[in-house]
Enzyme design. Structure first.
Site, PDB file in Angstrom:
ATOM      1  CG  ASP A   1       7.656   7.950  -4.639  1.00  0.00           C
ATOM      2  OD1 ASP A   1       7.157   9.101  -4.912  1.00  0.00           O
ATOM      3  OD2 ASP A   1       9.339   8.273  -4.671  1.00  0.00           O
ATOM      4  CB  SER A   2       2.556  10.318  -3.483  1.00  0.00           C
ATOM      5  OG  SER A   2       2.034   9.929  -4.764  1.00  0.00           O
TER       6      SER A   2
ATOM      7  CG  ASP B   1       7.193   7.852  -8.680  1.00  0.00           C
ATOM      8  OD1 ASP B   1       7.699   8.435  -9.698  1.00  0.00           O
ATOM      9  OD2 ASP B   1       6.275   8.588  -7.802  1.00  0.00           O
TER      10      ASP B   1
ATOM     11  CE  LYS C   1       6.765  10.895 -10.803  1.00  0.00           C
ATOM     12  NZ  LYS C   1       7.901  11.101  -9.877  1.00  0.00           N
TER      13      LYS C   1
ATOM     14  CD  GLU D   1      11.950  12.146  -6.858  1.00  0.00           C
ATOM     15  OE1 GLU D   1      10.847  12.196  -6.260  1.00  0.00           O
ATOM     16  OE2 GLU D   1      12.933  12.645  -6.342  1.00  0.00           O
TER      17      GLU D   1
ATOM     18  CD  GLU E   1       6.716  17.910  -6.040  1.00  0.00           C
ATOM     19  OE1 GLU E   1       5.855  17.724  -5.159  1.00  0.00           O
ATOM     20  OE2 GLU E   1       6.882  16.725  -6.862  1.00  0.00           O
TER      21      GLU E   1
END
Length: 289
Positions: free
Chosen positions: A68-69, A107, A137, A139, A206
């Site tokens: 999602d970057s 993501d 993925k 978070e 991270e």
């Protein structure tokens, strides 16, 4: 070896490695687990389209993350928060179409899984069915463990992400290093063990102190993927636009720029514009008769 010589037959050792070993199928979670067991480090890059995904696939990068970057480096957002599920499905499908070997991990964007495990299941299934990715993925550590467990039970491989989680930028008040101090370090270890227990096949660490990342890596049976977490993780990931020098301005401390593509592309555009202005392009060899 000249161009007409046959390629050497792969050895047993080379076929057992991620680099140059898996050639007739996609990399899988079993390949990554085997790499962890034999101590082979591996790389992951982000990709957001078929073209760059294909370049990285041909280069032998075993895992590509449709992050999602994309919100920051392609869609013009200040954070990853505005990225939608529809955007992630579209970008992920493009990367899958452009690659043959790499495992493609997508993501799950902000708001697509935090509400409930059922919401996580619905949206992860979209990425698997509509985009064709090999894994998702998400978070969060302990707070996301139940969702990870449900996805894994349903047959969806999950890469977890702990430490600095960019979707929580507003809660963090920025992008600070995570895990400093005894209490924060213990929480990060609990998060890492929680996602492993839930069934995640790997976990991104991270912006974590290197010694803590090393400890997590040694205590987990699953692969750790570092970004700003030192050299001792099992794998390393970078955002490709940072790695290749496309990002303007300051980049994070943990980024190494392996090229300056922004300058190369800018020079090419200026040369094109100058030749058009001068009337030297298109030349006769670029013109139909």
């Amino acid at each position: 070896m000249n161009a007409s010589s046959p390629a050497p037959a792969p050895t047993q050792a080379s076929t057992a490695t991620l680099y140059g070993g898996v050639t007739n199928r996609r990399v899988t979670v079993r390949d990554l687990a085997a790499a962890k067991q034999r101590g082979e480090k591996w790389s992951m890059l982000t990709a957001y389209d078929a073209l760059t995904g294909g370049v990285f696939d041909e280069a032998g990068i075993p895992v590509l993350l449709v992050g999602d970057s994309a919100g920051n480096c392609h869609l013009g957002y200040e954070t990853t928060v505005p990225v939608t599920m529809d955007q992630m499905v579209m970008l992920s499908a493009a990367v899958v179409r452009g690659t043959k070997r790499a495992m493609v991990v997508a993501d799950m964007p902000f708001g697509s899984y935090q509400e409930s495990p059922a919401q996580a299941m619905h949206n992860a299934a979209r990425l698997m069915k509509e985009a064709g990715v090999g894994a998702v993925k998400l978070e969060g550590g302990e707070r996301s463990a139940r969702s990870i467990e449900l996805l894994v039970e349903a047959g969806i491989p999950v890469m977890a992400h702990i430490g600095l989680t960019p979707q929580s930028v507003h809660a963090f008040g920025g992008y600070p290093v995570q895990g400093r101090g005894d209490e924060a370090a213990h929480q990060l270890l609990r998060d890492a063990k929680a996602v492993q227990q839930a069934g995640a096949f790997s976990v991104v660490l991270e912006a974590v102190p290197a010694e803590l990342a090393k400890q997590v890596t040694e205590e987990l049976a699953i692969a750790t993927v570092g970004i700003g977490a030192g050299v001792d993780t099992d794998a390393q990931v970078l955002v490709w636009t940072d790695m290749a020098g496309m990002t303007a301005g300051r980049v994070p401390k943990f980024v190494k720029q392996y090229a300056n593509l922004r300058a190369v592309l800018g020079d090419a555009a200026r040369e094109f514009a100058a030749e058009v202005s001068a009337g030297s392009f298109p030349a006769p060899e670029h013109t139909f008769k």
